[in-house]
Design a protein around this motif. Structure first.
Motif, PDB file in Angstrom:
ATOM      1  N   TYR A   1      41.756  -3.032-161.751  1.00  0.00           N
ATOM      2  CA  TYR A   1      41.130  -4.290-161.322  1.00  0.00           C
ATOM      3  C   TYR A   1      39.654  -4.047-161.024  1.00  0.00           C
ATOM      4  CZ  TYR A   1      45.848  -6.161-160.955  1.00  0.00           C
ATOM      5  OH  TYR A   1      47.119  -6.588-161.236  1.00  0.00           O
ATOM      6  N   GLU A   2      38.787  -4.923-161.576  1.00  0.00           N
ATOM      7  CA  GLU A   2      37.361  -4.627-161.561  1.00  0.00           C
ATOM      8  C   GLU A   2      36.501  -5.786-161.062  1.00  0.00           C
ATOM      9  OE1 GLU A   2      34.165  -2.680-164.731  1.00  0.00           O
ATOM     10  OE2 GLU A   2      35.936  -3.747-165.492  1.00  0.00           O
ATOM     11  N   TYR A   3      36.838  -7.020-161.424  1.00  0.00           N
ATOM     12  CA  TYR A   3      35.973  -8.162-161.140  1.00  0.00           C
ATOM     13  C   TYR A   3      36.418  -8.893-159.880  1.00  0.00           C
ATOM     14  CZ  TYR A   3      34.064  -7.490-165.795  1.00  0.00           C
ATOM     15  OH  TYR A   3      33.453  -6.952-166.899  1.00  0.00           O
ATOM     16  N   VAL A   4      35.471  -9.178-159.008  1.00  0.00           N
ATOM     17  CA  VAL A   4      35.696 -10.022-157.835  1.00  0.00           C
ATOM     18  C   VAL A   4      34.927 -11.316-158.099  1.00  0.00           C
ATOM     19  CG1 VAL A   4      35.486 -10.241-155.340  1.00  0.00           C
ATOM     20  CG2 VAL A   4      35.884  -7.983-156.366  1.00  0.00           C
ATOM     21  N   ASN A   5      35.653 -12.388-158.394  1.00  0.00           N
ATOM     22  CA  ASN A   5      35.038 -13.602-158.922  1.00  0.00           C
ATOM     23  C   ASN A   5      35.050 -14.751-157.912  1.00  0.00           C
ATOM     24  OD1 ASN A   5      34.775 -12.168-161.276  1.00  0.00           O
ATOM     25  ND2 ASN A   5      36.451 -13.201-162.350  1.00  0.00           N
ATOM     26  N   LEU A   6      33.902 -15.412-157.785  1.00  0.00           N
ATOM     27  CA  LEU A   6      33.779 -16.615-156.972  1.00  0.00           C
ATOM     28  C   LEU A   6      34.076 -17.821-157.841  1.00  0.00           C
ATOM     29  CD1 LEU A   6      30.256 -15.920-155.356  1.00  0.00           C
ATOM     30  CD2 LEU A   6      32.449 -14.838-154.822  1.00  0.00           C
TER      31      LEU A   6
END
Length: 620
Positions: free
Chosen positions: A37-42
C-alpha cells in the motif's frame, strides 16, 4: 494500492490533516506499506467553496491548517505518496459543491504538482455537458505539462465506456457507479467489471471503485470475497475504511500478501469468468510464471460445491498439481480436480501450479455440505455431509465431526469414519440436528471438521463452515409479510424496511409506502438488487402484493419483481419504471418450504430503484 477517505468519512469533520497523517503512520506501523500500500488519497471537501482572487484553489484552513504541501511532505517522509481529488466540472460532487477544474485545468494541475501530489482522482459532476473525452484529455495534458509523474484516475462512472478510449488518457478508469457497503452493491459492481477483462493491462486498469472492507456493512466472509474478487480483477486496492478503527480481522484481510500478490502480479492480466451457473462462479487469472489463480465464488445464500479442473484453467497435463489455499495458507496436492464446498457469499481462492514436488504435499481433502438445514425449535432436521479426496495419494483414517452450538443435539445416523479414501472417493455422513425447544429464530453456526493422515503419517485437517436456520412456521390464515420474520434479506441501498419505503441508507429513515399516489400501511420497502426470503414450511398456498417503484423516485427508476418458491420462479412482472402504475402480483406457493421475493435492476443499474412490495401477504 493505498487509501481513500471517502467511504468512511465523506465530508465529516473527522476528515482532516490529523487523520491523513494518522493513516500514513498506520501504513508503516501495521505493515501495510511493506505489503504494497502506497497512496494516501484525499477525496472531496479538502478545499474551500471558493477560489481566491487569483483563481487558485484554497485548502480548508480548519481541515488542513498547514496546507496540502505540508501533508504531502509528511506522507513522503514515510516513503508514501499523496493523492488528491477534484471534478471535471464547475463544481465537485459534494452537496456543498467545491470548485471543480473545468476551465482551470492548467492552473489546478500546476498547484497539485507544486504541492507534491502523486495521484489525481478526477470526478464527473457538474460537467456542463462537455464531451467526456475532451474533458479528461485536457486534464491529462495539463498534468503532463507539469513534468511531475501523477497517476491519473478517471472517475466518470463508466458512463462513456472509458475502457474503449482511455488507455492513453489515464492509468485507471472507473467502470461503475459508486460502491456502497453492502453485499448487493459489491456484487452488482463485480458483475459489471468482470466482463471488461480484455481492456485491462499494465498501465491501464479497470477500476470497480474502492474497498469497503472493515466499514461494517458486510460479514467477514463477504469482505474476504470482496478482497478476493477485486484482486482477481487486478483492480486498484484502495482501502476505504478508517484504519484508526480497524479490527485485527480487517487488517488480516487487507494485509493478506498472498492475495495481494494476485492483484499485483507482473503479468497484469485481469481474471476471466470460466463458468457461472446457479450462483456458482469460477474465475481464473493467469499469472507470471505459468501458475493460475482460481476463485470459486458462491453468490447464493447457502453452501455450494464448486468444481473445475487443472486442464480447464489452462494448466499443462501433469501427474499432480500443487494447490495452495490463499486464505488458509496451506499447501496440498490434487490429481487435477480443483474444488471446494464454498460457504454462502464466500470465495475459495487457490494458487495452482504444475509442480514436480506435488507428492511432498498432503492430498487435498474437501469437506462440506450443500444447502442450509432448516429446523423449527425443538424439532429435528437432517443434514448430509461429504468428505472427498482430490489428491493422487490416499487419505487414511478419515474422521468427520460436526459441531453445533451448545444445547443442540447432533447425531450421526450413518458412518462418520473411513479407513482410507482413494482418489475421487467420498465419505458421506447423515446427521440429525435438533435445536433446543427455546431456540430463537435465526442462523446458528455449524462446523464440519475432517481429519486424515497423509501417506507420510502426518495428521491433517480440512474444515467447512455454514449455518443452520431456526425458523418459525407462519400462522394459519392471511399474514402480512412485514409481520413475519424473514430468514435472510439483502438490499442494494440501505436495509429492507417494514411498512415504509427504503428511504435513504440508514435504517428506519423510510417514508410511507406510496405507489401511483396511493399510500399503503403494510408492505416491504426495498431497493434493487434485493432479495427477502421467508419460511413457508409447506403450510402456505398463495402470495400476493401490489408492486412498483415508490413515488419518492419520481419518474426515475426501473426494476423487475419476481417471486421464487423453493428455487423455482413462480411469478414476475417484467420491467416497471417510476412512471408506471402499480401492478398486482399473485403466486401459487403451495407446498413450498421457502419463498424468496426478488427485485432486479432491470439490467440498467440501480439508481433510484426504490421498489415496494405493498400489501404483501401470505395465505397459509
Amino acid at each position: 494500492m493505498g487509501f481513500n477517505n471517502w467511504n468512511s468519512t465523506h465530508c465529516r469533520a473527522e476528515f482532516n490533516e490529523e487523520m491523513v497523517r494518522g493513516i500514513a503512520d498506520l501504513f508503516v506501523e501495521k505493515g501495510l506499506k511493506e505489503a504494497g500500500y502506497e497512496y494516501v488519497n484525499l477525496d472531496d471537501c479538502w478545499a474551500l467553496p471558493e477560489r481566491d482572487t487569483n483563481g487558485k484553489l484554497v485548502p480548508d484552513p480548519k481541515r488542513f491548517p498547514h496546507g496540502i504541501k505540508a501533508v504531502a511532505d509528511y506522507v513522503h517522509a514515510k516513503g508514501l505518496k499523496l493523492g488528491i481529488y477534484t471534478s471535471a466540472g464547475t463544481k465537485t460532487c459534494s452537496d456543498i459543491g467545491f470548485p471543480g477544474a473545468l476551465g482551470h485545468e492548467e492552473s489546478d494541475a500546476r498547484q497539485f504538482a507544486d504541492w507534491g501530489v502523486d495521484y489525481l482522482k478526477y470526478d464527473n459532476c457538474n460537467n456542463q455537458g462537455v464531451d467526456a473525452k475532451k474533458r479528461y484529455r485536457t486534464m491529462r495534458d495539463a498534468l503532463a505539462a507539469t513534468g511531475r509523474p501523477i497517476v491519473y484516475s478517471i472517475c466518470e462512472w463508466g458512463e462513456n465506456k472509458p475502457w474503449g478510449w482511455a488507455a492513453d488518457v489515464g492509468q485507471l478508469w472507473r467502470t461503475t457507479g459508486d460502491i456502497s457497503d453492502n453485499w448487493s452493491s459489491m456484487l452488482s459492481i463485480m458483475k459489471k467489471n468482470l466482463p471488461l477483462a480484455p481492456y485491462a493491462g499494465p498501465g491501464h486498469w479497470n477500476d470497480p471503485d474502492m474497498l469497503e472492507v472493515g466499514n461494517g456493512g458486510m460479514t467477514a466472509t463477504e469482505y474476504r470475497t470482496h478482497f478476493s474478487m477485486w484482486s482477481m480483477m487486478a483492480a486498484p486496492l484502495l482501502i476505504g475504511s478508517d484504519l484508526r478503527k480497524a479490527t485485527p480481522e480487517t487488517l488480516d484481510i487487507l494485509g493478506n500478501r498472498e492475495v495481494i500478490a494476485l492483484d499485483q502480479d507482473r503479468l497484469g492480466k485481469q481474471g476471466t469468468v470460466l463458468a457461472s451457473e446457479d450462483g456458482r462462479w469460477t474465475v481464473v487469472k493467469e499469472l507470471a510464471g505459468g501458475d493460475r489463480a482460481v476463485a470459486l465464488f458462491n453468490e447464493t445464500g447457502a453452501p455450494q460445491r464448486i468444481s473445475t479442473t487443472a486442464k480447464a484453467v489452462g494448466l499443462p497435463a501433469a501427474e499432480g498439481y500443487r494447490m495452495r489455499d490463499l486464505w488458509q495458507h496451506r499447501d496440498a496436492h490434487t490429481a487435477g480436480t480443483i474444488a471446494a464446498t464454498v460457504p454462502a457469499h464466500g470465495t475459495a481462492l487457490f494458487r495452482v501450479s504444475a509442480d514436480d514436488r506435488w507428492a511432498h504435499y498432503p492430498p487435498a481433502v474437501e469437506a462440506g455440505w450443500t444447502g442450509t438445514p432448516l429446523a423449527e425449535a425443538g424439532r429435528p432436521t437432517e443434514l448430509t455431509t461429504t468428505v472427498g479426496n482430490l489428491g493422487r495419494t490416499p487419505a487414511r483414517d478419515v474422521r468427520a465431526a460436526l459441531r453445533a452450538p451448545e444445547g443442540w443435539r447432533v447425531e450421526a445416523t450413518s458412518p462418520s469414519r473411513a479407513a482410507a479414501l482413494a482418489t475421487g472417493k467420498r465419505l458421506t455422513t447423515s446427521w440429525r440436528l435438533t435445536p433446543p425447544a427455546g431456540a430463537e429464530p435465526g442462523g446458528y453456526d455449524l462446523r464440519l471438521t475432517a481429519t486424515y493422515r497423509a501417506p507420510g503419517g502426518a495428521r491433517t485437517t480440512a474444515e467447512a463452515t455454514g449455518t443452520a436456520q431456526v425458523v418459525v412456521a407462519p400462522p394459519g390464515g392471511a399474514s402480512y409479510a412485514s409481520d413475519l420474520p424473514w430468514m435472510d434479506a439483502t438490499n442494494g441501498w440501505g436495509p429492507v424496511e417494514k411498512d415504509t419505503s427504503v428511504g435513504e441508507s440508514a435504517a428506519g429513515d423510510g417514508r410511507p409506502l406510496t405507489l401511483g399516489g396511493r399510500t399503503y400501511a403494510k408492505g416491504l420497502g426495498t431497493h434493487a438488487a434485493s432479495a427477502v426470503t421467508f419460511y413457508a414450511g409447506e403450510r402456505c398456498t398463495a402470495f400476493s402484493a401490489q408492486v412498483g417503484v415508490d413515488d419518492e423516485a419520481g419518474e426515475k427508476g426501473s426494476v423487475g419483481f419476481e417471486v421464487w418458491a423453493d428455487g423455482r420462479r413462480v411469478a414476475g412482472t417484467g420491467t416497471l419504471t417510476g412512471g408506471d402504475a402499480p401492478q398486482a402480483v399473485t403466486a401459487d406457493i403451495g407446498g413450498a418450504r421457502t419463498v424468496r421475493l426478488v427485485v432486479t435492476d432491470a439490467g440498467d443499474g440501480v439508481d433510484h430503484d426504490h421498489a415496494d412490495w405493498a400489501d404483501a401477504a401470505f395465505s397459509c
